[in-house]
Design a protein around this motif. Structure first.
Motif, PDB file in Angstrom:
ATOM      1  N   ASN A 247       0.856  -1.179   0.000  1.00  0.00           N
ATOM      2  CA  ASN A 247       0.000   0.000   0.000  1.00  0.00           C
ATOM      3  C   ASN A 247       0.895   1.234   0.000  1.00  0.00           C
ATOM      4  OD1 ASN A 247      -2.568  -1.337   0.213  1.00  0.00           O
ATOM      5  ND2 ASN A 247      -2.103  -1.749   2.363  1.00  0.00           N
ATOM      6  N   VAL A 248       0.415   2.333  -0.564  1.00  0.00           N
ATOM      7  CA  VAL A 248       1.201   3.565  -0.573  1.00  0.00           C
ATOM      8  C   VAL A 248       0.288   4.742  -0.249  1.00  0.00           C
ATOM      9  CG1 VAL A 248       0.868   3.878  -3.069  1.00  0.00           C
ATOM     10  CG2 VAL A 248       2.771   5.022  -1.924  1.00  0.00           C
ATOM     11  N   GLU A 249       0.759   5.624   0.601  1.00  0.00           N
ATOM     12  CA  GLU A 249       0.056   6.852   0.949  1.00  0.00           C
ATOM     13  C   GLU A 249       1.012   8.024   0.780  1.00  0.00           C
ATOM     14  OE1 GLU A 249      -3.089   7.007   1.542  1.00  0.00           O
ATOM     15  OE2 GLU A 249      -3.438   4.836   1.647  1.00  0.00           O
ATOM     16  N   VAL A 250       0.449   9.201   0.508  1.00  0.00           N
ATOM     17  CA  VAL A 250       1.257  10.405   0.308  1.00  0.00           C
ATOM     18  C   VAL A 250       1.293  11.206   1.602  1.00  0.00           C
ATOM     19  CG1 VAL A 250       1.461  12.582  -0.956  1.00  0.00           C
ATOM     20  CG2 VAL A 250       0.727  10.503  -2.143  1.00  0.00           C
ATOM     21  N   THR A 251       2.488  11.612   2.026  1.00  0.00           N
ATOM     22  CA  THR A 251       2.622  12.516   3.177  1.00  0.00           C
ATOM     23  C   THR A 251       2.689  13.951   2.663  1.00  0.00           C
ATOM     24  OG1 THR A 251       5.036  12.282   3.121  1.00  0.00           O
ATOM     25  CG2 THR A 251       3.804  10.787   4.560  1.00  0.00           C
ATOM     26  N   LYS A 252       2.067  14.859   3.394  1.00  0.00           N
ATOM     27  CA  LYS A 252       1.967  16.242   2.932  1.00  0.00           C
ATOM     28  C   LYS A 252       2.480  17.202   4.003  1.00  0.00           C
ATOM     29  CE  LYS A 252      -2.071  15.190   0.058  1.00  0.00           C
ATOM     30  NZ  LYS A 252      -3.461  15.533  -0.269  1.00  0.00           N
ATOM     31  N   ASP A 253       2.909  18.373   3.556  1.00  0.00           N
ATOM     32  CA  ASP A 253       3.335  19.392   4.503  1.00  0.00           C
ATOM     33  C   ASP A 253       2.107  20.184   4.982  1.00  0.00           C
ATOM     34  OD1 ASP A 253       2.629  21.073   2.435  1.00  0.00           O
ATOM     35  OD2 ASP A 253       4.682  21.584   1.874  1.00  0.00           O
ATOM     36  N   THR A 254       2.355  21.221   5.755  1.00  0.00           N
ATOM     37  CA  THR A 254       1.243  21.990   6.325  1.00  0.00           C
ATOM     38  C   THR A 254       0.426  22.716   5.273  1.00  0.00           C
ATOM     39  OG1 THR A 254       2.761  23.846   6.672  1.00  0.00           O
ATOM     40  CG2 THR A 254       2.421  22.316   8.524  1.00  0.00           C
ATOM     41  N   ASN A 255       1.015  22.885   4.086  1.00  0.00           N
ATOM     42  CA  ASN A 255       0.303  23.550   2.996  1.00  0.00           C
ATOM     43  C   ASN A 255      -0.434  22.561   2.096  1.00  0.00           C
ATOM     44  OD1 ASN A 255       1.207  26.167   3.713  1.00  0.00           O
ATOM     45  ND2 ASN A 255       3.194  25.745   2.734  1.00  0.00           N
ATOM     46  N   GLY A 256      -0.378  21.268   2.458  1.00  0.00           N
ATOM     47  CA  GLY A 256      -1.059  20.252   1.674  1.00  0.00           C
ATOM     48  C   GLY A 256      -0.272  19.765   0.474  1.00  0.00           C
ATOM     49  N   LYS A 257       0.996  20.135   0.374  1.00  0.00           N
ATOM     50  CA  LYS A 257       1.819  19.707  -0.744  1.00  0.00           C
ATOM     51  C   LYS A 257       2.468  18.369  -0.417  1.00  0.00           C
ATOM     52  CE  LYS A 257       5.859  21.004  -3.488  1.00  0.00           C
ATOM     53  NZ  LYS A 257       6.934  21.998  -3.696  1.00  0.00           N
ATOM     54  N   GLY A 260       6.388  13.303   0.294  1.00  0.00           N
ATOM     55  CA  GLY A 260       6.938  11.967   0.410  1.00  0.00           C
ATOM     56  C   GLY A 260       5.837  10.928   0.342  1.00  0.00           C
ATOM     57  N   ILE A 261       6.234   9.679   0.440  1.00  0.00           N
ATOM     58  CA  ILE A 261       5.266   8.591   0.431  1.00  0.00           C
ATOM     59  C   ILE A 261       5.548   7.650   1.595  1.00  0.00           C
ATOM     60  CG2 ILE A 261       4.867   8.649  -2.059  1.00  0.00           C
ATOM     61  CD1 ILE A 261       6.724   6.262  -2.325  1.00  0.00           C
ATOM     62  N   VAL A 262       4.493   6.938   2.010  1.00  0.00           N
ATOM     63  CA  VAL A 262       4.622   5.906   3.038  1.00  0.00           C
ATOM     64  C   VAL A 262       4.210   4.591   2.399  1.00  0.00           C
ATOM     65  CG1 VAL A 262       3.822   5.061   5.261  1.00  0.00           C
ATOM     66  CG2 VAL A 262       4.160   7.505   4.923  1.00  0.00           C
ATOM     67  N   VAL A 263       5.133   3.642   2.334  1.00  0.00           N
ATOM     68  CA  VAL A 263       4.887   2.337   1.731  1.00  0.00           C
ATOM     69  C   VAL A 263       4.818   1.291   2.833  1.00  0.00           C
ATOM     70  CG1 VAL A 263       5.749   0.584   0.144  1.00  0.00           C
ATOM     71  CG2 VAL A 263       6.045   3.004  -0.395  1.00  0.00           C
ATOM     72  N   SER A 264       3.744   0.485   2.833  1.00  0.00           N
ATOM     73  CA  SER A 264       3.610  -0.589   3.820  1.00  0.00           C
ATOM     74  C   SER A 264       3.317  -1.889   3.106  1.00  0.00           C
ATOM     75  CB  SER A 264       2.476  -0.253   4.808  1.00  0.00           C
ATOM     76  OG  SER A 264       1.261  -0.064   4.135  1.00  0.00           O
ATOM     77  N   ALA A 265       3.896  -2.968   3.628  1.00  0.00           N
ATOM     78  CA  ALA A 265       3.704  -4.291   3.040  1.00  0.00           C
ATOM     79  C   ALA A 265       2.371  -4.874   3.490  1.00  0.00           C
ATOM     80  CB  ALA A 265       4.848  -5.212   3.442  1.00  0.00           C
ATOM     81  N   LYS A 266       1.630  -5.423   2.557  1.00  0.00           N
ATOM     82  CA  LYS A 266       0.329  -5.992   2.899  1.00  0.00           C
ATOM     83  C   LYS A 266       0.439  -7.253   3.745  1.00  0.00           C
ATOM     84  CE  LYS A 266      -2.323  -4.090  -0.969  1.00  0.00           C
ATOM     85  NZ  LYS A 266      -3.177  -4.380  -2.138  1.00  0.00           N
ATOM     86  N   ASP A 267       1.575  -7.922   3.670  1.00  0.00           N
ATOM     87  CA  ASP A 267       1.730  -9.138   4.473  1.00  0.00           C
ATOM     88  C   ASP A 267       2.269  -8.848   5.872  1.00  0.00           C
ATOM     89  OD1 ASP A 267       4.354  -8.465   4.017  1.00  0.00           O
ATOM     90  OD2 ASP A 267       4.918 -10.365   3.082  1.00  0.00           O
TER      91      ASP A 267
END
Length: 397
Positions: A247-257, A260-267
């Motif tokens: 799975n991948v999620e986007v990390t944002k700064d205080t301005n919503g930009k 970076g990304i957060v990658v987690s293994a499904k297993d």
């Protein structure tokens, strides 16, 4: 002209014209009986070539319309199954919310886990059995299906249905083994334009190391580099190899930009980075961040904290199914518009072919009537011409 008996010019002339008239009658009868103006190439060579081309195109459009109808049937089959998947996941979420209450004793939580396990097994069964005439739709066997919706042999006449997000194997695996409460591994991305078109990630789970490399990712910016972190994250999600394992999620700064990304293994495995012996992040064009330790995999209702994390895991699967159904619905609407367009095109091209090839019955009947009258007149004149030389007998008498 002399009074000759060996050659009756008037009779020959009448016979020639009568033969032409009979030929015209024969052609008119053929056109009237078949309804076609062009029955052989000799009738209109150029018209035959054009009409045959139009005929091929019309037939192709009619078959393409049926193909699009089949595409709608396939989507309805898959989306109908996913409707029940949504219902199951919603029930599982209700149970997870119920399990988050400490008024439940161990036996109550065990009963909740039993029902959830049964529902997970049903999700697995639905994924394995949902098919359209033997073609599996929800078990990951077919990442996409292509439908020919045009008369010509190029990719513009095809529509593909993406079934990656509808893979129930991935969902059931996440429910059975997915990491609970982990934030995965964070990657700070300073220069997203420099990211590679492929990415490699390595995880370790109970000492077993797994390396996954994506297919060439689609740079929607036309090869000019990734325009944003979100664009890169979406490309990862669209990759079958990646989405089946991470799975991948986007990390944002205080301005919503996106920063970076957060990658987690499904297993539930631990994602390795360049900092701890793997070069996955370097090849992915990512700067390694700080890893978090995953919690045990699979849905867990033994306490309120585990139930809360289970809710989050189920929510992720509900979101995945919602996205899959949305994509299928969009493609179904596209198929419906395609069918309407194909039917209109077929109708207009059929009219064009008809104007070239079909007989104008009123006009041809008028021509036939004229030829009939000319034939009767020609027959009478031939009889008269044959009588002309009878006068010779008077001279001989």
């Amino acid at each position: 002209m002399g009074f000759a008996i060996n050659t009756n010019i008037s009779a020959l002339n009448s016979y020639r014209n009568l033969s032409n008239t009979q030929n015209d009658i024969s052609k008119s009868l053929e056109k009237l009986s078949t309804g076609l103006r062009i029955n052989r190439a000799a009738d209109d060579a150029a018209g035959l070539s054009i009409s045959e081309g139009l005929r091929s195109q019309v037939n192709g459009l009619n078959v393409a319309a049926r193909n699009a109808q089949d595409g709608i049937s396939v989507i309805q089959t898959a989306e109908g199954a996913l409707t029940e998947v949504h219902s199951i996941l919603q029930r599982m979420r209700d149970l997870a919310v119920q399990a988050g209450n400490d008024s439940n004793n161990a036996d109550a939580r065990a009963a909740i886990k039993t029902e959830v396990d049964g529902l997970t097994a049903e999700l697995d069964r639905i994924g394995k059995t949902t098919n359209f005439d033997g073609t599996k739709l929800l078990n990951g066997e077919n990442a996409s299906l292509t439908f020919q919706v045009g008369a010509d042999g190029n990719t513009d006449n095809q529509i593909s249905v993406n079934l990656v997000k509808a893979n129930l194997n991935t969902i059931t695996e996440a429910l059975d083994n997915g990491a609970l409460g982990t934030e995965g591994t964070s990657f700070a991305i300073a220069d997203h334009t420099a990211l590679g078109t492929t990415a490699t990630f390595t995880t370790t789970n109970n000492g077993v190391k797994t390396t996954v490399t994506t297919d060439p990712l689609d740079q929607t910016a036309g090869g000019a580099g990734w325009q944003s972190v979100e664009e890169y994250a979406n490309a990862l999600r669209a990759d079958g190899n990646f989405s089946a394992n991470f799975n991948v999620e986007v990390t944002k700064d205080t301005n919503g930009k996106g920063i970076g990304i957060v990658v987690s293994a499904k297993d539930g495995g631990q994602l390795l980075t360049a900092d701890n012996g793997a070069d996955a992040s370097a090849r992915a064009g990512l700067a390694a961040g700080v890893e978090s330790t995953p919690m045990p995999g699979g849905l867990d209702f033994t306490d309120a904290a585990s139930a809360r994390n289970s809710i989050n895991l189920i929510d992720a699967q509900i979101k995945t199914v919602s996205s899959a159904r949305s994509e299928l619905g969009a493609v179904q609407n596209r198929f419906e518009h395609t069918i309407k367009n194909l039917n209109v095109s077929s109708e207009n091209l059929s009219a064009s072919a008809s104007r070239i090839r079909d007989t104008d019955m009123a006009k041809e009947m008028a021509s036939f009537t004229r030829s009939q009258i000319m034939s009767q007149a020609g027959t009478a004149m031939l009889a008269q011409a044959n009588q002309i030389n009878q006068g010779v007998l008077q001279l001989l008498g």
